[in-house]
Design an enzyme around this catalytic site. Structure first.
Site, mmCIF file in Angstrom:
data_model
loop_
_atom_site.group_PDB
_atom_site.id
_atom_site.type_symbol
_atom_site.label_atom_id
_atom_site.label_comp_id
_atom_site.label_asym_id
_atom_site.label_seq_id
_atom_site.Cartn_x
_atom_site.Cartn_y
_atom_site.Cartn_z
ATOM 1 N N GLN A 182 33.686 39.546 44.727
ATOM 2 C CA GLN A 182 35.136 39.476 44.486
ATOM 3 C C GLN A 182 35.675 38.062 44.617
ATOM 4 O O GLN A 182 36.687 37.714 44.012
ATOM 5 C CB GLN A 182 35.891 40.409 45.449
ATOM 6 C CG GLN A 182 35.636 41.880 45.216
ATOM 7 C CD GLN A 182 36.205 42.404 43.887
ATOM 8 O OE1 GLN A 182 37.029 41.763 43.236
ATOM 9 N NE2 GLN A 182 35.739 43.571 43.491
ATOM 10 N N SER A 202 28.646 39.180 40.494
ATOM 11 C CA SER A 202 28.601 40.207 39.452
ATOM 12 C C SER A 202 29.433 39.725 38.271
ATOM 13 O O SER A 202 30.601 39.340 38.441
ATOM 14 C CB SER A 202 29.182 41.510 40.010
ATOM 15 O OG SER A 202 29.338 42.445 38.979
ATOM 16 N N HIS A 204 30.832 41.250 35.696
ATOM 17 C CA HIS A 204 31.981 41.984 35.140
ATOM 18 C C HIS A 204 33.255 41.828 35.962
ATOM 19 O O HIS A 204 34.324 42.260 35.537
ATOM 20 C CB HIS A 204 31.644 43.462 34.908
ATOM 21 C CG HIS A 204 31.594 44.334 36.118
ATOM 22 N ND1 HIS A 204 32.575 45.255 36.398
ATOM 23 C CD2 HIS A 204 30.684 44.444 37.103
ATOM 24 C CE1 HIS A 204 32.252 45.902 37.517
ATOM 25 N NE2 HIS A 204 31.103 45.426 37.953
ATOM 26 N N CYS A 328 34.942 52.238 43.615
ATOM 27 C CA CYS A 328 33.526 52.161 43.270
ATOM 28 C C CYS A 328 32.794 53.490 43.289
ATOM 29 O O CYS A 328 31.746 53.617 42.689
ATOM 30 C CB CYS A 328 32.826 51.147 44.153
ATOM 31 S SG CYS A 328 33.226 49.494 43.584
#
Ligand code: PLP
Length: 386
Positions: A182, A202, A204, A328
């Site tokens: 994040q 990550s 995406h 999630c």
């Protein structure tokens, strides 16, 4: 990125849609991405050149060397490789430390390690979600093999003192991992300054493709293969590389790094405007983590007397996409382990508004104006107001 202008997307922490630049980088990778970088023929060499260029670009964004970059299939996989890979390299034993507010990807990996005989210490956080460096230090033991504390939390946005924690771990000879999934869009990622041994990303969350992650592995860090096989990714993660995804990852990270200095203060001011607007217009609203340094992008707000599902549904109907805490677990509204760790676990609605680079002032003002009547009407109809 295709957006429906009638709707307001404030769920960038769940996924940030692929940007035009990333889509173009993936398209440009096009034909060469169709070949196998391990092949020795000309086509394979073109694919290898693409892979090397992407790895160099990611390494440059992290102040790292090419050999320190491992491409994975997700942030989840990067976290899992970090924890299990180090423990496996050190003989499947030892003590592991993680914070109470880690993403499930880390916490489930520690469960797995516990099952194979490791001892695990979970370090608590204060009411704003911060890990206290002294408590962290006290949790480390002579047999601690790895400690994992995320750079910034995905539910409430609290930023951890990673540099300080990494230095403490290093002084004790403990490998330090940080989940920067994040944080990557908003905070500096120079691995030398951070002092981390392992760092997960990550794509995406950075307007890159899904199914693409990165694990930075500092040279000399003991780590065993997560997926043995053909020896790709320096033997740490075999399997023919997802070249288009990797090209998209490199483009997404490069753009995030280039935009960070301008984007972070601008989005911080939007976050502050949303928080001030909520506080001024909705009695009893609480902003979680408000006493700590937080990401520019995340507002976690608790609305007493309202339930999460109803509020989410009303906002969705009104054209606003947000999540309840963290999204999630396949959209399930489970009690949040993060809010519980803060000591504020509650049945009251907690909504995570997560802003992105495309978020506008007008969107923030529309959401701020729309919320008070929705909350008031839900409070009137709520069967058991808190
Ligand atoms: N770590 C954090 C802090 C996250 O927020 C997420 C996803 O929400 C992940 C890890 C998992 O990343 P991925 O979706 O790429 O598996």
């Amino acid at each position: 990125m295709r957006t429906n202008s009638a709707r307001i997307y404030l769920d960038y922490a769940a996924s940030a849609p692929v940007s035009a630049e990333v889509a173009e980088a993936m398209r440009a990778a096009g034909e060469d991405a169709g070949f196998n970088p391990s092949s020795l023929h000309a086509e394979g060499r073109r694919a290898r050149a693409l892979l090397d260029a992407a790895r160099d670009a990611v390494a440059a964004s992290l102040g790292a060397r090419r050999s320190e970059i491992t491409f994975t299939g997700s942030g989840t996989e990067a976290n899992h490789l970090a924890l299990t890979g180090v423990v496996r390299a050190l003989g499947w034993k030892g003590h592991v430390v993680a914070s109470a507010v880690e993403h499930h990807a880390v916490l489930r990996a520690t469960d797995e390690l516990r099952e194979i005989g490791c001892e695990v210490t979970i370090v608590p956080v204060d009411r704003d979600g911060r890990v206290d460096p002294e408590q962290f230090s006290a949790a480390l033991r002579d047999d601690t093999v790895i400690a994992s504390v995320m750079y910034a939390n995905n539910e409430i946005g609290t930023v951890q003192p990673v540099e300080e924690l990494a230095a403490i771990a290093r002084a004790r000879g403990v490998v330090f991992h940080s989940d920067a999934v994040q944080a990557a869009a908003w905070l500096p990622l120079d691995t030398a300054t951070l002092g981390v041994d392992l760092l997960s990303l990550s794509a995406h969350k950075l307007h890159g493709p899904k199914g693409a992650g990165v694990l930075f592995v500092r040279t000399g860090t003991p780590i065993a293969a997560a997926v043995p096989g053909g020896g790709q990714e320096f033997g740490r993660r075999s399997g023919t590389e997802n070249l288009a995804g990797i090209a998209g990852t490199a483009a997404a990270l490069k753009r995030a790094a280039e935009g960070r200095v301008a984007n972070s203060p601008r989005v911080t001011s939007l976050r502050e405007r949303l928080e001030a607007g909520l506080a001024a217009s909705i009695p009893g609203v609480r902003i979680n983590g408000s006493g700590a340094a937080r990401l520019p992008s995340i507002v976690s707000a608790t609305f007493p007397g309202v339930d999460s599902e109803s509020l989410l549904a009303r906002l969705d109907l009104a054209g606003v996409a947000v999540s309840a805490g963290s999204a999630c677990t396949s959209g399930a509204l489970e009690p949040s382990h993060v809010l519980s760790a803060l000591g504020t676990g509650t049945s009251d609605a907690t909504i995570r508004f997560s802003l992105g680079v495309p978020t506008t002032l007008e969107e923030i003002d529309r959401v701020t104006a729309m919320l008070p009547p929705i909350v008031a009407s839900l409070r009137r109809t709520s069967p058991a107001p808190a």
